[in-house]
Scaffold this motif. Structure first.
Motif, PDB file in Angstrom:
ATOM      1  N   GLN A 295       0.881  -0.951  -0.095  1.00 15.12           N
ATOM      2  CA  GLN A 295       0.228  -0.173  -0.606  1.00 15.12           C
ATOM      3  C   GLN A 295       0.924   1.323   0.081  1.00 15.12           C
ATOM      4  O   GLN A 295       0.540   2.335  -0.293  1.00 15.12           O
ATOM      5  CB  GLN A 295      -1.313   0.262   1.289  1.00 15.12           C
ATOM      6  CG  GLN A 295      -2.040   1.167   1.748  1.00 15.12           C
ATOM      7  CD  GLN A 295      -2.852   0.428   2.591  1.00 15.12           C
ATOM      8  OE1 GLN A 295      -2.345   1.522   3.185  1.00 15.12           O
ATOM      9  NE2 GLN A 295      -3.850   0.046   2.699  1.00 15.12           N
TER      10      GLN A 295
ATOM     11  N   MET B 281      -5.699  -7.270   7.366  1.00 15.62           N
ATOM     12  CA  MET B 281      -6.040  -6.148   7.403  1.00 15.62           C
ATOM     13  C   MET B 281      -5.314  -5.482   5.831  1.00 15.62           C
ATOM     14  O   MET B 281      -5.861  -4.519   5.582  1.00 15.62           O
ATOM     15  CB  MET B 281      -4.977  -5.310   8.363  1.00 15.62           C
ATOM     16  CG  MET B 281      -6.074  -6.327   9.818  1.00 15.62           C
ATOM     17  SD  MET B 281      -7.545  -6.073   9.869  1.00 15.62           S
ATOM     18  CE  MET B 281      -7.923  -4.028   9.907  1.00 15.62           C
ATOM     19  N   GLU B 282      -4.832  -6.486   5.091  1.00 13.01           N
ATOM     20  CA  GLU B 282      -4.178  -5.204   3.822  1.00 13.01           C
ATOM     21  C   GLU B 282      -4.825  -5.550   2.667  1.00 13.01           C
ATOM     22  O   GLU B 282      -4.736  -7.118   2.600  1.00 13.01           O
ATOM     23  CB  GLU B 282      -2.440  -4.845   3.860  1.00 13.01           C
ATOM     24  CG  GLU B 282      -2.788  -4.276   2.621  1.00 13.01           C
ATOM     25  CD  GLU B 282      -1.050  -4.504   2.118  1.00 13.01           C
ATOM     26  OE1 GLU B 282      -0.147  -5.689   2.990  1.00 13.01           O
ATOM     27  OE2 GLU B 282      -0.147  -3.626   1.584  1.00 13.01           O
ATOM     28  N   THR B 283      -5.911  -4.797   2.076  1.00 16.42           N
ATOM     29  CA  THR B 283      -6.281  -5.879   1.024  1.00 16.42           C
ATOM     30  C   THR B 283      -5.546  -6.043   0.375  1.00 16.42           C
ATOM     31  O   THR B 283      -4.875  -5.328  -0.195  1.00 16.42           O
ATOM     32  CB  THR B 283      -7.493  -3.962   0.473  1.00 16.42           C
ATOM     33  OG1 THR B 283      -6.655  -3.387  -0.002  1.00 16.42           O
ATOM     34  CG2 THR B 283      -8.596  -4.561   1.381  1.00 16.42           C
TER      35      THR B 283
ATOM     36  N   ARG C 151     -11.879  -2.497   0.224  1.00 20.57           N
ATOM     37  CA  ARG C 151     -12.504  -3.301   1.253  1.00 20.57           C
ATOM     38  C   ARG C 151     -13.911  -4.357   0.743  1.00 20.57           C
ATOM     39  O   ARG C 151     -13.599  -4.947   0.432  1.00 20.57           O
ATOM     40  CB  ARG C 151     -12.361  -2.327   2.933  1.00 20.57           C
ATOM     41  CG  ARG C 151     -12.983  -3.741   3.470  1.00 20.57           C
ATOM     42  CD  ARG C 151     -12.001  -4.898   3.627  1.00 20.57           C
ATOM     43  NE  ARG C 151     -10.725  -4.577   4.235  1.00 20.57           N
ATOM     44  CZ  ARG C 151     -10.090  -5.736   4.563  1.00 20.57           C
ATOM     45  NH1 ARG C 151      -9.541  -6.613   4.550  1.00 20.57           N
ATOM     46  NH2 ARG C 151      -8.383  -4.868   5.687  1.00 20.57           N
TER      47      ARG C 151
ATOM     48  N   PHE D 255     -16.913  -4.549   7.032  1.00 17.25           N
ATOM     49  CA  PHE D 255     -15.913  -4.670   8.540  1.00 17.25           C
ATOM     50  C   PHE D 255     -17.403  -4.548   9.204  1.00 17.25           C
ATOM     51  O   PHE D 255     -18.046  -5.635  10.395  1.00 17.25           O
ATOM     52  CB  PHE D 255     -14.570  -3.875   8.716  1.00 17.25           C
ATOM     53  CG  PHE D 255     -13.840  -4.648   8.815  1.00 17.25           C
ATOM     54  CD1 PHE D 255     -12.795  -5.970   8.266  1.00 17.25           C
ATOM     55  CD2 PHE D 255     -13.170  -3.394   8.085  1.00 17.25           C
ATOM     56  CE1 PHE D 255     -12.514  -6.693   7.466  1.00 17.25           C
ATOM     57  CE2 PHE D 255     -11.524  -4.014   7.553  1.00 17.25           C
ATOM     58  CZ  PHE D 255     -11.321  -5.165   6.947  1.00 17.25           C
TER      59      PHE D 255
ATOM     60  N   PRO E 199     -14.749 -11.260  15.602  1.00 11.42           N
ATOM     61  CA  PRO E 199     -14.001 -10.635  16.819  1.00 11.42           C
ATOM     62  C   PRO E 199     -13.429  -9.162  16.708  1.00 11.42           C
ATOM     63  O   PRO E 199     -12.520  -9.169  16.262  1.00 11.42           O
ATOM     64  CB  PRO E 199     -13.481 -12.090  17.277  1.00 11.42           C
ATOM     65  CG  PRO E 199     -14.123 -12.860  16.058  1.00 11.42           C
ATOM     66  CD  PRO E 199     -13.701 -12.214  15.068  1.00 11.42           C
ATOM     67  N   THR E 200     -13.338  -8.553  18.278  1.00  9.60           N
ATOM     68  CA  THR E 200     -13.105  -7.657  18.225  1.00  9.60           C
ATOM     69  C   THR E 200     -12.807  -7.912  19.249  1.00  9.60           C
ATOM     70  O   THR E 200     -12.676  -8.924  20.507  1.00  9.60           O
ATOM     71  CB  THR E 200     -13.766  -6.237  18.725  1.00  9.60           C
ATOM     72  OG1 THR E 200     -14.965  -6.073  19.430  1.00  9.60           O
ATOM     73  CG2 THR E 200     -14.416  -6.055  16.768  1.00  9.60           C
TER      74      THR E 200
ATOM     75  N   ILE F 232      -4.688   1.998   5.381  1.00 11.82           N
ATOM     76  CA  ILE F 232      -5.933   2.447   5.334  1.00 11.82           C
ATOM     77  C   ILE F 232      -6.336   0.989   4.960  1.00 11.82           C
ATOM     78  O   ILE F 232      -5.821  -0.370   4.339  1.00 11.82           O
ATOM     79  CB  ILE F 232      -6.319   3.090   3.634  1.00 11.82           C
ATOM     80  CG1 ILE F 232      -5.433   4.499   3.647  1.00 11.82           C
ATOM     81  CG2 ILE F 232      -7.443   3.258   3.921  1.00 11.82           C
ATOM     82  CD1 ILE F 232      -6.085   5.941   4.137  1.00 11.82           C
ATOM     83  N   GLY F 233      -7.583   0.612   6.310  1.00 11.81           N
ATOM     84  CA  GLY F 233      -8.145  -0.646   6.365  1.00 11.81           C
ATOM     85  C   GLY F 233      -8.728  -0.839   5.543  1.00 11.81           C
ATOM     86  O   GLY F 233      -9.376  -2.083   4.877  1.00 11.81           O
TER      87      GLY F 233
ATOM     88  N   GLU G  55     -14.180   2.033  10.117  1.00 10.36           N
ATOM     89  CA  GLU G  55     -14.286   0.595  10.213  1.00 10.36           C
ATOM     90  C   GLU G  55     -13.615  -0.221  11.154  1.00 10.36           C
ATOM     91  O   GLU G  55     -13.559  -1.260  11.597  1.00 10.36           O
ATOM     92  CB  GLU G  55     -15.140  -0.124   9.302  1.00 10.36           C
ATOM     93  CG  GLU G  55     -16.462   0.049   8.755  1.00 10.36           C
ATOM     94  CD  GLU G  55     -17.137   0.221   7.755  1.00 10.36           C
ATOM     95  OE1 GLU G  55     -18.371   0.544   7.385  1.00 10.36           O
ATOM     96  OE2 GLU G  55     -16.710  -1.028   7.059  1.00 10.36           O
ATOM     97  N   CYS G  56     -12.261   0.215  10.583  1.00  8.51           N
ATOM     98  CA  CYS G  56     -11.270  -0.850  11.253  1.00  8.51           C
ATOM     99  C   CYS G  56     -10.625  -0.837  12.436  1.00  8.51           C
ATOM    100  O   CYS G  56      -9.167  -1.484  12.624  1.00  8.51           O
ATOM    101  CB  CYS G  56     -10.763  -1.959  10.563  1.00  8.51           C
ATOM    102  SG  CYS G  56      -9.276  -0.237   9.213  1.00  8.51           S
TER     103      CYS G  56
ATOM    104  N   ALA H  73      -7.417   0.989  10.898  1.00 10.22           N
ATOM    105  CA  ALA H  73      -6.017   0.871  10.867  1.00 10.22           C
ATOM    106  C   ALA H  73      -5.153   2.567  10.437  1.00 10.22           C
ATOM    107  O   ALA H  73      -4.308   2.483  10.583  1.00 10.22           O
ATOM    108  CB  ALA H  73      -5.404   0.215   9.028  1.00 10.22           C
TER     109      ALA H  73
ATOM    110  N   CYS I 291      -2.067  -3.169  11.799  1.00 11.49           N
ATOM    111  CA  CYS I 291      -3.106  -2.615  11.788  1.00 11.49           C
ATOM    112  C   CYS I 291      -2.163  -2.354  13.079  1.00 11.49           C
ATOM    113  O   CYS I 291      -2.626  -1.491  14.812  1.00 11.49           O
ATOM    114  CB  CYS I 291      -3.779  -3.245  13.179  1.00 11.49           C
ATOM    115  SG  CYS I 291      -3.335  -5.000  14.487  1.00 11.49           S
TER     116      CYS I 291
ATOM    117  N   ILE J 274      -9.385  -3.065  14.514  1.00 13.63           N
ATOM    118  CA  ILE J 274      -9.508  -4.761  13.897  1.00 13.63           C
ATOM    119  C   ILE J 274      -8.105  -5.209  14.132  1.00 13.63           C
ATOM    120  O   ILE J 274      -7.071  -4.835  13.785  1.00 13.63           O
ATOM    121  CB  ILE J 274     -10.102  -4.787  12.788  1.00 13.63           C
ATOM    122  CG1 ILE J 274     -11.717  -4.552  12.944  1.00 13.63           C
ATOM    123  CG2 ILE J 274      -9.754  -6.426  12.349  1.00 13.63           C
ATOM    124  CD1 ILE J 274     -12.639  -4.291  11.930  1.00 13.63           C
TER     125      ILE J 274
END
Lengths: 758, 160
Positions: free
Chosen positions: A25, A199-201, A284, A680, A686-687, B38-39, B44-45, B47, B102, B133
């Motif tokens: 990214q 987490m990284e698209t 995402r 998301f 889960p968090t 940027i996630g 919403e995440c 990051a 993250c 997240i």
């Protein structure tokens, strides 16, 4: 051992904690363009016409690629493309773009422009006229004769829409086994698609130059195979393609074994047209809807036993939804049978049949566990049922039937060390099995405990092409440099492997480095998948370390006046017969005489079985149907712990993914609209707020095939969570659910069916 | 273009910006502070979490002009020269980092919490991290790292 067994902080910690570590990214190249993709809004359609003139005319647009002007060569985006064993052919059913989209999200065209915004606007200006065609979404529906053909060229002959081939194998005589059985039980399970949600698209930066070279940055889990896939699909020499992680990768969990989505090849074709670097970063939503998921579907298991509990027959069938394209479909159904059903127990008559089924949904591929969670879920359900029918303790029935160290089971390699019963004992003890299991309860909030166990593999050999090559070199100051093609996708393999290498060689850790994630850094490496990296790469490092030590000692013999076979080395000090000589000095003396110590090695690893048992405690709200997982105790036979903290991290992270699978996560398909879970907020990960207590337990069984006894750990943290949670919910409520996730709607329905509530 | 007056990691700047940018893109693409990740692009995440006027915010959904006159802290500003902040060190030492994507957001959310409360309960830590997240760690070691950094901060350690 100086380093193995110690929780040395990971060596990429500094880069990652300071924000200085570079991910795909973050990569930007001079003159770089941004790519955006036009995706099919229909699950099955034919493009009647496509008009890109308005897009091409938009200022700032530099390339528009479609199925009409781009290579149409079929390939497979996953590593199976180049890892299918000799004699078998990979399924090559994908193209860069298609004129007959097979799922909502299929790639029709792409645009490269000077900004992301212009590329997005240009995509909207492409006019496409579609003829919508009939589609099928459920794997069992897809097998019916009247179902539309998803991939007529690649279906197997005997069964409608089965991808490639049916996977079938067994041992003994399954018919005879069930004749001998005195008690027979059957179990079914329906499993959802779930998403890796790394987490990284997906993304890539590709730079093609007119001299015919292609440079690619991407978060692939398999740099070398990705290079080979690109070379094949784009008809380029492999030597002119360079694939690298930059070097960090924002998670993988299987979704990037091969291409990262399709980002590398989409960016490459745009770059070849524009002759400028092109960056593609999936949103995402694209990541959720247009890249591989875990396989959902249906499984059935029939288990036969003697009255004393001895298993005599186990027959399992899996019908899994592989979606529009094969990627890993055939291989995954194999692992589902091999690891998920054939590995855990000694059953003289075992049979498995797996159907990878094409549908008009997005493709399912590799996700941590790779079929093992699916197989384990149904077999463990059957084992629980058998215990109930026999009136036996769940733990005892399992322990008497688990594979034992000298058994010859289905696997084509020795079972090695086996500590599964110790895993069962430790998991049960940790959850408080004796005090908590089987307590009759009433009232609205009920608690229960459950257990499940299983195994997996420590790499993919000999089932597919799977090997590593590394080289080691001693720099002129005596420090160790390791060159590998592995990526670092998060587990800390590049730290743990240096620990192993330093102990094997006898050199200090502080000055040792590993170059990784780069096809130019080292010869071929299959990459990070199949729980293999630490296990398999340590095998090849061991062989190279032996070579380099021999070279060092032969050279040192003259300097020290001690025969080479009397020399040893520890912490960079060569010693023998009361004399010492620092490697740092020897390396420099060698340099002055025109010599460097280095060694290369290449080999196929053996394989070892990582055993595990997981115990779950749940709390169920009978009125609201809420299942809360309170605690998971996850006990693992890891062979040998290299870095305890990193190893615990693998277990803890896997467990929480398993908990998500059991009670929260699900890709929900809405006919005509596609998957509902576009981000998301609609895909319930889960968090920290709602995680259970997680207790990782590591048991060292010292596997005879593993270097220093090591086995794999990467995937197995989540493989038993679904059946363990289902078992716990049954203990709490008396209802055995045969589908997950246990979201309130499903739970309430189950209670209604069972007559617990109206 | 509009004029933005903002303090980023202790440095005041007055710069022309495209007001349509979000804060995360301004930080990443304009200042090359790519530690902010940027996630999801939708807040919403977590990051992309940075600290803005003392509060943890998801910078991917904040219009850049909302930062006018504010004090922003990003992951690049957490350490003091070569001296890491206790939160960074504990993330490394406790195994709270895996893929690391993250991590910057997690550290910023943790720092926003510990800057105002260096003696949090376990529940307060979970709550503070509830919007971040992590798909790798199961959060166990992240929470441990925050607790152990809190202890060090109670003992007077900071990076600055």
């Amino acid at each position: 051992m100086t380093y193995v067994g110690k929780s040395i902080p990971r060596n990429d910690g500094f880069d990652k904690a300071t924000g200085l570590g570079i991910f795909t990214q973050d990569v930007a190249l001079p003159n770089m363009l941004f790519g955006k993709v036009l995706r099919s809004p229909y699950a099955h359609a034919k493009v009647i016409s496509i008009d890109t003139s308005a897009a091409e005319a938009l200022p700032g647009v530099e390339a528009v690629c479609t199925f009409e002007n781009t290579t149409n060569k079929p390939f497979n985006t996953s590593a199976t493309m180049i890892t299918t064993n000799p004699g078998a052919e990979p399924v090559r059913d994908q193209r860069v773009f298609t004129g007959e989209p097979l799922y909502i999200g299929d790639e029709i065209a792409a645009v490269a422009a000077v900004t992301e915004k212009i590329a997005e606007d240009a995509v909207k200006l492409i006019k496409v006229e579609y003829e919508v065609l009939p589609a099928v979404f459920d794997p069992l529906e897809a097998m019916k004769p009247e179902a539309p053909d998803v991939q007529p060229e690649f279906g197997c002959k005997e069964h409608k829409n089965v991808c490639g081939e049916i996977v079938e194998f067994g041992i003994g005589d399954i018919g005879k086994g069930f004749e001998e059985a005195e008690v027979i039980v059957e179990a079914d399970i329906e499993l959802p698609r779930v998403k890796q949600a790394q987490m990284e698209t997906h993304g890539a930066v590709a730079s093609y130059k007119a001299n015919g070279t292609l440079e690619v940055y991407s978060p692939t889990q398999t740099p070398h195979p990705t290079k080979m896939i690109l070379a094949y699909a784009l008809d380029m020499p492999e030597s002119k393609i360079h694939v690298q992680n930059p070097p960090y990768v924002g998670g993988g969990f299987g979704v990037r074994i091969g291409l990262s989505g399709k980002a590398e090849i989409l960016a490459a074709v745009l770059s070849m047209k524009a002759l400028k670097p092109v960056k593609i970063q999936y949103s995402r939503e694209e990541d959720f809807l247009a890249s591989d998921t875990r396989h959902g579907g249906y499984l059935h298991c029939r288990l036969g036993a003697k009255k004393d509990g001895t298993f005599v027959a186990l027959d399992t069938t899996a019908w899994l939804n592989t979606g529009a394209y094969a990627t890993f479909g055939v291989e995954l159904l194999g692992v589902c049978g091999a690891c998920g059903t054939a590995g855990t127990y000694r059953v003289p008559n075992m049979h498995y049949k797996g159907f990878p089924i094409y549908t008009h949904q997005q493709t399912a591929g590799a996700f941590r566990g790779f079929g093992t969670p699916q197989g384990t879920a149904v077999v463990e359900a059957a084992v629980d049922k058998m215990a109930q029918k026999l009136g036996m303790d769940l733990l005892e029935l399992r322990k008497m039937n688990t594979t034992k160290p000298d058994d010859k089971n289905w696997f084509p390699f020795p079972v090695g060390s086996v500590a599964i019963n110790e895993c069962i004992d430790k998991a049960a003890e940790g959850i408080g099995w004796k005090e908590k299991r089987g307590k009759a309860q009433s009232g609205n909030i009920r608690r229960g405990v459950g257990i499940a166990c299983g195994t997996h593999v420590s790499n993919a050999a000999p089932f597919c092409v799977d090997y590593d090559a590394v080289y080691l070199r001693i720099e002129q100051d005596g420090s160790l440099h390791i060159g590998t093609g592995i990526p670092e996708i998060g587990p800390g393999s590049t730290t743990a492997l240096i620990q192993v290498a330093c102990d094997l060689l006898g050199v200090p850790f502080d000055t040792a480095v590993m170059k990784f994630g780069d096809t130019a850094a080292a010869p071929f490496d299959i990459g990070s998948h199949a729980t293999r990296t630490l296990y398999a790469v340590s095998q090849v490092i061991r062989d190279a370390a032996e070579k380099i030590r021999k070279d060092i000692f032969e050279y040192a013999a003259d300097f020290m006046g001690v025969p080479a076979d009397k020399l040893d080395m520890s912490e960079g000090i060569i010693f023998g017969e009361g004399k010492e000589y620092p490697l740092s000095r020897l390396a420099y003396e060698a340099h002055l005489r025109g010599k460097q110590f280095f060694a290369a090695e290449c080999k196929v690893p053996p394989n070892s079985l990582p055993w595990y048992a997981q115990a779950a405690e749940v709390e169920v709200d009978m009125e609201l149907g809420i299942v809360k997982v309170i605690k998971i105790v996850s006990a693992h036979d890891v062979g040998k712990v290299v870095n305890p903290r990193l190893c615990e991290g693998q277990i803890e992270g896997g467990v929480l993914q398993g908990v998500g699978y059991a009670v929260r996560e699900e890709m929900t398909y809405v006919d005509g609209k596609g998957f509902y879970n576009k981000g998301f907020h609609k895909y319930m990960l889960p968090t920290a707020d709602d995680r259970p207590e997680i207790v990782p337990i590591m048991i060292e069984s010292n596997d005879p095939a593993g270097v220093m006894g090591i086995k794999g750990i990467g995937e197995v943290g989540l493989c038993a969570t679904v059946p363990a949670v289902l078992s716990a919910v049954e203990d709490a409520t008396g209802v055995r659910f045969d589908a997950v996730p246990l979201v309130p709607g499903r739970v309430i329905d189950g209670f209604k069916k069972a007559g617990l509530i109206k | 273009m509009e004029k933005l007056n903002v303090t980023v990691n202790g440095k005041f700047m007055s710069v022309d910006v495209d007001p349509e940018l979000c804060l995360a893109d301004f930080l990443r693409d304009r200042l090359f502070l790519t530690g902010t990740k940027i996630g999801c692009g939708k807040g919403e995440c977590g990051a992309c979490t940075v600290i803005m006027d003392g509060k943890a915010v998801t910078s991917c959904i904040i219009p850049v002009m909302r930062a006018e006159g504010s004090v922003i802290e990003t992951i690049e500003g957490v350490s003091d020269g070569d001296k890491l902040h206790p939160i960074q060190e504990e993330f490394i030492n406790k195994g709270a980092i895996q893929c690391g994507f993250c991590t910057p957001g997690m550290i910023m959310s943790s720092k926003a919490l510990l800057d105002r409360n260096n003696d949090p309960t376990a529940d307060e830590v979970k709550e503070a991290l509830g919007g971040n997240i992590c798909r790798c760690t199961g959060y166990v070691k992240i929470e441990e790292a925050v607790m152990s950094a809190a202890e060090r901060m109670r003992n007077g350690e900071t990076s600055k």
